[in-house]
Write a protein that holds these residues in place. Sequence first.
Motif, PDB file in Angstrom:
ATOM      1  N   ILE A 136      41.479 -52.205  38.556  1.00 29.46           N
ATOM      2  CA  ILE A 136      41.417 -53.421  37.724  1.00 29.46           C
ATOM      3  C   ILE A 136      40.036 -53.524  37.091  1.00 29.46           C
ATOM      4  CG2 ILE A 136      41.385 -55.949  37.799  1.00 29.46           C
ATOM      5  CD1 ILE A 136      43.566 -55.796  39.942  1.00 29.46           C
ATOM      6  N   GLY A 137      39.002 -53.213  37.862  1.00 26.89           N
ATOM      7  CA  GLY A 137      37.646 -53.245  37.331  1.00 26.89           C
ATOM      8  C   GLY A 137      37.443 -52.222  36.228  1.00 26.89           C
ATOM      9  N   LEU A 138      37.999 -51.035  36.405  1.00 24.19           N
ATOM     10  CA  LEU A 138      37.883 -49.994  35.380  1.00 24.19           C
ATOM     11  C   LEU A 138      38.591 -50.412  34.094  1.00 24.19           C
ATOM     12  CD1 LEU A 138      38.499 -46.810  37.589  1.00 24.19           C
ATOM     13  CD2 LEU A 138      36.320 -47.602  36.635  1.00 24.19           C
ATOM     14  N   SER A 139      39.752 -51.021  34.228  1.00 26.48           N
ATOM     15  CA  SER A 139      40.490 -51.494  33.054  1.00 26.48           C
ATOM     16  C   SER A 139      39.720 -52.595  32.330  1.00 26.48           C
ATOM     17  CB  SER A 139      41.872 -52.008  33.459  1.00 26.48           C
ATOM     18  OG  SER A 139      42.659 -50.978  34.016  1.00 26.48           O
ATOM     19  N   SER A 140      39.071 -53.451  33.091  1.00 22.81           N
ATOM     20  CA  SER A 140      38.329 -54.566  32.497  1.00 22.81           C
ATOM     21  C   SER A 140      37.044 -54.113  31.812  1.00 22.81           C
ATOM     22  CB  SER A 140      37.995 -55.603  33.573  1.00 22.81           C
ATOM     23  OG  SER A 140      39.171 -56.172  34.097  1.00 22.81           O
ATOM     24  N   PHE A 141      36.596 -52.908  32.139  1.00 21.93           N
ATOM     25  CA  PHE A 141      35.391 -52.388  31.501  1.00 21.93           C
ATOM     26  C   PHE A 141      35.593 -52.279  29.990  1.00 21.93           C
ATOM     27  CE2 PHE A 141      31.918 -49.587  30.474  1.00 21.93           C
ATOM     28  CZ  PHE A 141      30.952 -49.858  31.430  1.00 21.93           C
ATOM     29  N   SER A 142      36.777 -51.839  29.566  1.00 23.39           N
ATOM     30  CA  SER A 142      37.083 -51.739  28.134  1.00 23.39           C
ATOM     31  C   SER A 142      37.148 -53.120  27.490  1.00 23.39           C
ATOM     32  CB  SER A 142      38.408 -51.000  27.931  1.00 23.39           C
ATOM     33  OG  SER A 142      38.311 -49.667  28.371  1.00 23.39           O
ATOM     34  N   ASP A 143      37.703 -54.090  28.208  1.00 28.57           N
ATOM     35  CA  ASP A 143      37.746 -55.464  27.695  1.00 28.57           C
ATOM     36  C   ASP A 143      36.333 -56.003  27.516  1.00 28.57           C
ATOM     37  OD1 ASP A 143      40.499 -55.379  27.826  1.00 28.57           O
ATOM     38  OD2 ASP A 143      40.582 -56.252  29.834  1.00 28.57           O
ATOM     39  N   LEU A 144      35.467 -55.649  28.454  1.00 33.05           N
ATOM     40  CA  LEU A 144      34.075 -56.080  28.365  1.00 33.05           C
ATOM     41  C   LEU A 144      33.402 -55.468  27.141  1.00 33.05           C
ATOM     42  CD1 LEU A 144      31.649 -57.534  29.562  1.00 33.05           C
ATOM     43  CD2 LEU A 144      31.295 -55.583  31.093  1.00 33.05           C
ATOM     44  N   ALA A 145      33.727 -54.213  26.849  1.00 32.00           N
ATOM     45  CA  ALA A 145      33.140 -53.544  25.687  1.00 32.00           C
ATOM     46  C   ALA A 145      33.557 -54.239  24.385  1.00 32.00           C
ATOM     47  CB  ALA A 145      33.555 -52.073  25.651  1.00 32.00           C
ATOM     48  N   LYS A 146      34.816 -54.614  24.299  1.00 27.88           N
ATOM     49  CA  LYS A 146      35.308 -55.301  23.098  1.00 27.88           C
ATOM     50  C   LYS A 146      34.628 -56.660  22.930  1.00 27.88           C
ATOM     51  CE  LYS A 146      39.843 -53.074  23.376  1.00 27.88           C
ATOM     52  NZ  LYS A 146      41.297 -53.270  23.614  1.00 27.88           N
ATOM     53  N   ALA A 147      34.468 -57.364  24.034  1.00 28.09           N
ATOM     54  CA  ALA A 147      33.812 -58.670  23.975  1.00 28.09           C
ATOM     55  C   ALA A 147      32.344 -58.522  23.599  1.00 28.09           C
ATOM     56  CB  ALA A 147      33.950 -59.375  25.326  1.00 28.09           C
ATOM     57  N   ALA A 148      31.707 -57.463  24.098  1.00 29.91           N
ATOM     58  CA  ALA A 148      30.298 -57.225  23.782  1.00 29.91           C
ATOM     59  C   ALA A 148      30.117 -56.908  22.304  1.00 29.91           C
ATOM     60  CB  ALA A 148      29.757 -56.076  24.644  1.00 29.91           C
ATOM     61  N   GLU A 149      31.042 -56.131  21.758  1.00 24.57           N
ATOM     62  CA  GLU A 149      30.971 -55.772  20.341  1.00 24.57           C
ATOM     63  C   GLU A 149      31.102 -57.021  19.459  1.00 24.57           C
ATOM     64  OE1 GLU A 149      30.505 -53.199  17.122  1.00 24.57           O
ATOM     65  OE2 GLU A 149      30.313 -52.784  19.273  1.00 24.57           O
ATOM     66  N   LYS A 150      31.931 -57.966  19.884  1.00 26.70           N
ATOM     67  CA  LYS A 150      32.142 -59.202  19.130  1.00 26.70           C
ATOM     68  C   LYS A 150      31.096 -60.263  19.467  1.00 26.70           C
ATOM     69  CE  LYS A 150      37.175 -58.548  19.003  1.00 26.70           C
ATOM     70  NZ  LYS A 150      38.489 -59.100  19.424  1.00 26.70           N
ATOM     71  N   ARG A 151      30.247 -59.960  20.448  1.00 29.87           N
ATOM     72  CA  ARG A 151      29.225 -60.909  20.902  1.00 29.87           C
ATOM     73  C   ARG A 151      29.854 -62.220  21.357  1.00 29.87           C
ATOM     74  NH1 ARG A 151      24.279 -60.141  16.495  1.00 29.87           N
ATOM     75  NH2 ARG A 151      24.059 -57.875  16.784  1.00 29.87           N
ATOM     76  N   ASP A 152      31.000 -62.076  22.015  1.00 30.07           N
ATOM     77  CA  ASP A 152      31.725 -63.227  22.549  1.00 30.07           C
ATOM     78  C   ASP A 152      31.247 -63.455  23.983  1.00 30.07           C
ATOM     79  OD1 ASP A 152      33.547 -65.007  23.680  1.00 30.07           O
ATOM     80  OD2 ASP A 152      35.235 -64.225  22.520  1.00 30.07           O
ATOM     81  N   ALA A 153      30.294 -64.359  24.164  1.00 27.07           N
ATOM     82  CA  ALA A 153      29.681 -64.568  25.476  1.00 27.07           C
ATOM     83  C   ALA A 153      30.695 -65.016  26.524  1.00 27.07           C
ATOM     84  CB  ALA A 153      28.559 -65.596  25.362  1.00 27.07           C
ATOM     85  N   THR A 154      31.625 -65.872  26.130  1.00 23.34           N
ATOM     86  CA  THR A 154      32.619 -66.359  27.086  1.00 23.34           C
ATOM     87  C   THR A 154      33.514 -65.236  27.574  1.00 23.34           C
ATOM     88  OG1 THR A 154      32.656 -68.563  26.058  1.00 23.34           O
ATOM     89  CG2 THR A 154      34.544 -67.945  27.433  1.00 23.34           C
ATOM     90  N   ALA A 155      34.011 -64.431  26.632  1.00 24.21           N
ATOM     91  CA  ALA A 155      34.867 -63.301  26.992  1.00 24.21           C
ATOM     92  C   ALA A 155      34.098 -62.268  27.809  1.00 24.21           C
ATOM     93  CB  ALA A 155      35.445 -62.653  25.740  1.00 24.21           C
ATOM     94  N   MET A 156      32.812 -62.102  27.489  1.00 21.06           N
ATOM     95  CA  MET A 156      31.995 -61.156  28.245  1.00 21.06           C
ATOM     96  C   MET A 156      31.846 -61.604  29.691  1.00 21.06           C
ATOM     97  SD  MET A 156      28.860 -59.571  26.009  1.00 21.06           S
ATOM     98  CE  MET A 156      28.349 -61.060  25.167  1.00 21.06           C
ATOM     99  N   ARG A 157      31.603 -62.879  29.890  1.00 23.64           N
ATOM    100  CA  ARG A 157      31.443 -63.384  31.257  1.00 23.64           C
ATOM    101  C   ARG A 157      32.722 -63.202  32.059  1.00 23.64           C
ATOM    102  NH1 ARG A 157      28.367 -67.349  28.442  1.00 23.64           N
ATOM    103  NH2 ARG A 157      26.156 -67.307  29.069  1.00 23.64           N
ATOM    104  N   GLU A 158      33.860 -63.462  31.408  1.00 22.19           N
ATOM    105  CA  GLU A 158      35.137 -63.331  32.109  1.00 22.19           C
ATOM    106  C   GLU A 158      35.418 -61.879  32.476  1.00 22.19           C
ATOM    107  OE1 GLU A 158      37.953 -65.072  29.450  1.00 22.19           O
ATOM    108  OE2 GLU A 158      37.363 -67.150  29.909  1.00 22.19           O
ATOM    109  N   ALA A 159      35.223 -60.965  31.519  1.00 21.98           N
ATOM    110  CA  ALA A 159      35.482 -59.547  31.780  1.00 21.98           C
ATOM    111  C   ALA A 159      34.473 -58.974  32.766  1.00 21.98           C
ATOM    112  CB  ALA A 159      35.452 -58.759  30.470  1.00 21.98           C
TER     113      ALA A 159
END
Length: 229
Positions: free
Chosen positions: A115-138
Amino acid sequence: GRSSSRAMSPPCCFAAFAVMVLLPRGKALDAVAGVSRRSVVVGGGAAAAVVGQPARGAERDFYNSDAIFREDFWFKFGKKPAPLKAESQLTTNPPFVRIQTRYEAYCRYAPKINIGLSSFSDLAKAAEKRDATAMREAAQIVLLSLRPAGLLANNLLASESLTTDVLLARYYVNEVYYRLSDIADADDAVATLQAALPYFNSYLIVVNRAITPKVGEKFPLLPDSAGSA
């Protein structure tokens, strides 16, 4: 490794590569300023050249008190191993641990790590968009997978006491934690994520060697693209 008398079918989980680091026998290591040098003798266990600075990292105090796993490779030997790149760097076999022990630990912890490995990609997408809320969640999901990752290493790579292999796996887990714990507040979240990725893969390389078909499926390494959207 040795085979078990009990037949087991591998659970449905992902896999990874694995590697090790070799500390020259009897090599003296530098400690923090004000603390006397110490000699360390390591017998067996993880093997490959240990590289990096002997001084403890700026993000760690002498007691490694902020780490997820206080006793790791850096804490014990004062060395900061570089990230691993391939299983071909391994020079020794992993410590012997019963297949049943490894199998049970894999069934318990591997789903959480995946689950953590899968969320790593979600974190990358949030980081690219500079979405702080999504980054914290991922990032929270990824971070929650790190303790299970270390506990899995304990059961895959140590039978009665901590081994160099376990200390190395813990070191890489701690490095991922240090880089991602405040990623939502980082000036460059994408760069921070890219810096964490090789340490996560290094952990996978270390533990994967102990994951045989009777234990489960090896964890897949995170692709370089996982560090950017």
